[in-house]
Write a protein that holds these residues in place. Structure first.
Motif, PDB file in Angstrom:
ATOM      1  N   GLY A 155       0.811  -1.214   0.000  1.00 49.63           N
ATOM      2  CA  GLY A 155       0.000   0.000   0.000  1.00 49.63           C
ATOM      3  C   GLY A 155       0.838   1.254   0.000  1.00 49.63           C
ATOM      4  N   HIS A 156       0.148   2.375   0.113  1.00 50.78           N
ATOM      5  CA  HIS A 156       0.776   3.699   0.096  1.00 50.78           C
ATOM      6  C   HIS A 156       0.217   4.546   1.218  1.00 50.78           C
ATOM      7  N   GLN A 157       1.067   5.309   1.866  1.00 52.93           N
ATOM      8  CA  GLN A 157       0.629   6.275   2.861  1.00 52.93           C
ATOM      9  C   GLN A 157       1.623   7.434   2.902  1.00 52.93           C
ATOM     10  N   ASN A 158       1.142   8.600   2.516  1.00 57.48           N
ATOM     11  CA  ASN A 158       1.943   9.827   2.587  1.00 57.48           C
ATOM     12  C   ASN A 158       3.322   9.668   1.939  1.00 57.48           C
ATOM     13  N   GLY A 159       3.352   9.100   0.756  1.00 58.46           N
ATOM     14  CA  GLY A 159       4.597   8.964   0.013  1.00 58.46           C
ATOM     15  C   GLY A 159       5.359   7.684   0.276  1.00 58.46           C
ATOM     16  N   LEU A 160       5.028   6.963   1.352  1.00 49.83           N
ATOM     17  CA  LEU A 160       5.708   5.714   1.676  1.00 49.83           C
ATOM     18  C   LEU A 160       4.969   4.551   1.025  1.00 49.83           C
ATOM     19  N   ILE A 161       5.654   3.842   0.136  1.00 49.44           N
ATOM     20  CA  ILE A 161       5.085   2.689  -0.555  1.00 49.44           C
ATOM     21  C   ILE A 161       5.659   1.426   0.066  1.00 49.44           C
ATOM     22  N   THR A 162       4.770   0.575   0.545  1.00 46.81           N
ATOM     23  CA  THR A 162       5.157  -0.706   1.130  1.00 46.81           C
ATOM     24  C   THR A 162       4.827  -1.823   0.141  1.00 46.81           C
ATOM     25  N   ILE A 163       5.793  -2.659  -0.126  1.00 44.07           N
ATOM     26  CA  ILE A 163       5.593  -3.838  -0.967  1.00 44.07           C
ATOM     27  C   ILE A 163       5.798  -5.068  -0.095  1.00 44.07           C
ATOM     28  N   ALA A 164       4.765  -5.901   0.016  1.00 42.13           N
ATOM     29  CA  ALA A 164       4.882  -7.145   0.784  1.00 42.13           C
ATOM     30  C   ALA A 164       5.822  -8.097   0.052  1.00 42.13           C
TER      31      ALA A 164
END
Length: 358
Positions: A155-164
Motif C-alpha cells: 500500500g501507500h501512505q503519505n509517500g511511503l510505498i510498502t511492498i509485501a
C-alpha cells in the motif's frame, strides 16, 4: 521499454543485462542518457568509462546495490557522497538478506522497481526524497511478514510505498490473484498502482487539477475505510465495466485514479516496446480500419492521447489473439470503454502538464 545495443559489437541488449553476451563487456545503465552502455575500467580500476560517446559525466561507478546483484545503474564518479543511484536512493527498508530466499525476492522486486523508474524518468515526472520532503517524500519499504504478527499489506501512505515481500513469490502472488478474483497481479503492476497514489497527492491534491479530477473520478472526500469495507462486503456495482478499468477501481475515487494511472503506465511502456521493435498491425481484407495500428512514434513523445489509444487497442487485440493461439491467458484482459479512455486521457494530460513544468 526501448531496445539497446552494445557500443562495442552492436549486439542487441536488454534493460536488465549486466554483460554483453557477444563481446563480454560489462554493462551499466546511465539514467541521464537513457543508455545501457558498454564499459571499460579506468586505469586505477575504481571506476568505469562508458563507450557511449554522449557520456560526458564519466567516469562512472555502480550503485552500491550492484554489490548484491540487484542494480546495474551508474552514478558519476565525481559524486563521491552518493552511494545509490536515482532509483535505489528511494529505498528505506530492504529485505533481511540473512533470510534464505530473500535476495532472490529482492532481485525480482528491484527489476520491477527499476522498470517503474525508467518510465517515471522518461515521463520527466517530479519525485521528492524523504530528505527533501520528510513528511510526504517518496520512499519504499520491502517487508516480510512477522512470524506472529498480521500480514504485511502492500500500500501507500503519505509517500511511503510498502511492498509485501511475499508478492515476489510467484505461487503466493498467483494464489492471491485467484482468491481476489483479479485478472492481473504482478510486482510491476503493484509499483505502478501505488505510485499513482503518490502522484495523486503531488499532482492533483497539491496541484491545480483537483476540481477537474473530481468531475472525472468522483469525490475523493468520501470516507475511504467505509468505501473499502462496502466494496469487500458487496463487490462492485452492477454495470461497473462501463466506467471502471477494474473491480478494485470501483471502491473509491483514489483507487480508481491509481488503477487508471497504472494502466496508463502499462500502455506507454508497452507501446514503446512495440515501437522499438517496429511493430505494426496491418489491415487485412475484410477487417475493419479499427484493427490497424501504425506505431510510428515513441508514446513518451506523443502529445495527443487519441494517438496512443489508436495504437494500443489494435495491438491488444492482436497480442490477445496470439496468446490464445498458444493456450495462454489474454495479454491485456481489460476493456477500455469511452468512459475509461476519458480517464486515461486525463492522466495523459496531467503527466504532460507536470512534464511541461519540469
Amino acid at each position: 521499454m526501448q531496445l539497446f545495443s552494445c557500443q562495442s559489437c552492436d549486439q542487441v541488449l536488454f534493460f536488465e543485462n549486466t554483460a554483453c553476451e557477444r563481446c563480454g563487456h560489462r554493462l551499466g545503465y546511465i539514467p541521464t542518457l537513457n543508455s545501457l552502455s558498454a564499459l571499460t575500467p579506468t586505469e586505477d580500476g575504481n571506476a568505469w568509462h562508458a563507450l557511449d560517446t554522449r557520456a560526458d559525466d564519466g567516469p562512472y561507478r555502480f550503485c552500491a546495490n550492484h554489490a548484491h546483484g540487484t542494480c546495474n545503474w551508474l552514478i558519476p564518479a565525481s559524486q563521491p557522497g552518493q552511494a545509490f543511484c536515482i532509483a535505489c536512493q528511494f529505498n528505506r527498508i530492504i529485505p533481511n538478506l540473512s533470510v534464505p530466499g530473500n535476495l532472490e525476492r529482492w532481485h525480482k522486486i528491484e527489476i520491477a522497481k527499476h522498470r517503474l523508474f525508467y518510465t517515471l524518468l522518461r515521463l520527466h515526472l517530479p519525485m521528492h526524497t524523504r530528505q527533501q520532503d520528510p513528511t510526504e517524500g517518496l520512499a519504499f519499504d520491502f517487508l516480510d511478514d512477522a512470524p506472529k504478527g498480521p500480514p504485511v499489506m502492500t500500500g501507500h501512505q503519505n509517500g511511503l510505498i510498502t511492498i509485501a515481500l511475499r508478492e515476489a513469490d510467484d505461487a503466493q502472488r498467483e494464489k492471491m490473484r485467484m482468491e481476489m478474483g483479479e485478472h492481473y497481479r504482478t510486482l510491476l503492476g503493484h509499483f505502478r498502482h501505488e505510485i499513482g497514489h503518490y502522484y495523486w497527492n503531488l499532482l492533483v491534491r497539491d496541484g491545480q487539477f483537483l476540481t477537474q479530477c473530481r468531475a472525472i473520478f468522483g469525490d475523493d472526500r468520501m470516507d475511504y475505510q467505509q468505501a473499502l469495507q462496502r466494496h469487500y462486503e458487496n463487490g462492485p456495482p452492477q454495470g461497473w465495466r462501463t466506467h471502471y478499468v477494474s473491480e478494485y477501481a470501483t471502491c473509491h475515487p483514489w483507487e480508481d485514479f491509481a488503477e487508471t494511472w497504472a494502466h496508463y503506465l502499462h500502455i506507454v511502456s508497452t507501446l514503446e516496446t512495440a515501437w522499438a521493435y517496429g511493430m505494426t498491425v496491418r489491415e487485412q481484407p475484410g477487417n475493419p480500419q479499427s484493427q490497424r495500428a501504425m506505431i510510428d512514434d515513441n508514446p513518451y513523445d506523443v502529445a495527443a492521447f487519441d494517438t496512443i489509444a489508436q495504437g494500443w487497442l489494435p495491438l491488444t487485440y492482436a497480442v490477445n489473439s496470439l496468446n490464445r493461439s498458444m493456450g495462454l491467458a489474454d495479454f491485456y484482459p481489460f476493456v477500455l470503454t469511452p468512459a475509461i479512455l476519458r480517464k486515461l486521457s486525463f492522466i495523459h494530460m496531467l503527466v504532460h502538464a507536470a512534464r511541461d513544468r519540469q
